[in-house]
Design an enzyme around this catalytic site. Structure first.
Site, PDB file in Angstrom:
ATOM      1  N   ARG A   1       4.587  -4.096  25.456  1.00 58.20           N
ATOM      2  CA  ARG A   1       5.212  -2.780  25.493  1.00 58.20           C
ATOM      3  C   ARG A   1       6.300  -2.706  26.564  1.00 58.20           C
ATOM      4  NH1 ARG A   1       2.248   2.681  24.970  1.00 58.20           N
ATOM      5  NH2 ARG A   1       4.210   3.690  24.623  1.00 58.20           N
TER       6      ARG A   1
ATOM      7  N   ASP B   1      -0.291   1.444  31.106  1.00 60.21           N
ATOM      8  CA  ASP B   1       0.441   2.634  31.554  1.00 60.21           C
ATOM      9  C   ASP B   1       0.155   2.955  33.027  1.00 60.21           C
ATOM     10  OD1 ASP B   1      -2.168   3.189  30.885  1.00 60.21           O
ATOM     11  OD2 ASP B   1      -1.714   4.974  29.705  1.00 60.21           O
TER      12      ASP B   1
END
Ligand SMILES: *[C@@H]1O[C@H](CO)[C@@H](O)[C@H](O)[C@H]1NC(C)=O
Length: 330
Positions: A145, A258
């Site tokens: 990501r 994240d």
């Protein structure tokens, strides 16, 4: 033009609201006076604009539409219907410049998917030249990501999951907020961390989910499922962040990329992120965050990363950025 249109709308809304809501009230005269005064100021403002303040007006317009837009970095996995839905939506957002799809499936994207996306982008983007790219990864890792992208067209990245959609107005507003603070992360989904008081002799932290932010009004992270950040952080995540953190994300937890990004940005800026108010629509079924054990795992990630950094870089804040056009009386 757009500015005028918006202020006219606000004025109309304001006046109709006043008239409807306070009929019979003693305050109506006062409010009507306000209304008239606003109208006069508004008309005077327009007159001034058309009487030779053009130059200033032009420069204001230039200011509100930056030359460079943003890139949407969208993470997807085996959910082509959601991908189609969100791409057709975001293609209509004015500031959008490129779309990068992080693709980690064993099979490459099919021709028909590509054709579909390309057609919907062309028909929704109002003739703008939008780039569409699949960034294909061999292995399935959450670190994909945040892989560095060599030839990105913009410095601003809007990182978003494939199963949530924000109206273009919210995205553009967050983009504006990010432009004021391009080193920080600006996002829609805040989370927090707390010192666990029950562990007396060591600093142990707890992950705070949605409830805890709602209750305390304080946060220290915005999740990359919906956030703007500078493209340099992709480089840092891949090349400068300790490899042990990437490994932990990929192998041990299969989660927390994240949180790792939040640590990275906070360690760079020494400042909190910015939470922007926006309307979230979830289009998929609820994801991992509703599974049991999720919070415990996130707590473990936080403490692992604190160990790697040697301190806690996250900074808490209670600031929230809100579109002033939507908030009435300041
Ligand atoms: C955190 O930032 C400091 C100061 O910029 C830097 O020296 C350090 O390497 C960073 N820590 C990590 C784990 O990246």
């Amino acid at each position: 033009m757009r500015r005028n249109y918006i202020s006219r709308r606000i004025l109309q809304r304001f006046c109709s609201q006043v008239v409807i809501s306070s009929i019979g009230s003693i305050k109506i005269k006062l409010l009507l006076c306000c209304c008239i005064a606003f109208t006069v100021v508004f008309i005077a403002g327009r007159a001034v604009t058309s009487m030779g303040w053009r130059h200033r007006h032009e420069s204001l317009r230039h200011f509100s539409t930056p030359r460079n837009g943003y890139t949407i970095l969208i993470n997807t996995w085996k959910r082509n219907d959601l991908l189609k839905q969100s791409i057709s939506h975001y293609a209509s957002c004015v500031g959008l410049d490129s779309i990068h799809i992080v693709w980690s499936e064993p099979d490459p994207p099919s021709e028909s998917l590509y054709d579909f996306l390309w057609d919907t982008i062309k028909s929704n983007s109002d003739g703008k030249d939008i780039e569409l790219r699949f960034d294909i990864n061999k292995e399935d890792s959450l670190n994909n990501r945040f892989k560095e992208i060599k030839d990105l067209k913009t410095v601003a990245i809007f990182s978003v999951d494939d199963d949530i959609i924000f109206p273009c107005t919210s995205v553009e507003f967050a983009f504006n907020a990010w432009q004021s603070a391009p080193d920080t992360m600006v996002g829609f989904v805040p989370r927090s961390h707390w010192v666990d008081k029950s562990k007396k002799n060591i600093d142990y932290y707890t992950y705070g989910g949605w409830w805890s932010v709602w209750w305390m009004g304080t946060y220290s992270m915005v999740l990359s499922k919906a956030a703007f950040f500078h493209k340099n952080y992709l480089f840092s995540y891949t090349n400068q962040m300790p490899a042990s953190i990437r490994e932990y994300v990929a192998k041990n937890s299969r989660n927390c990329e994240d949180i790792a990004m939040s640590f990275l940005v906070a360690n760079t800026t020494g400042a909190p992120p910015i939470w922007v108010k926006g309307k979230i629509s979830e289009i998929g079924s609820t994801g991992i965050s509703s599974l049991g054990g999720h919070k415990r795992q996130r707590t473990q990630c936080i403490n692992k990363f604190v160990g790697e950094y040697g301190n806690m870089p996250l900074v808490s804040t209670s600031l929230k950025a809100v579109d002033s056009r939507n908030s009435w009386f300041w």
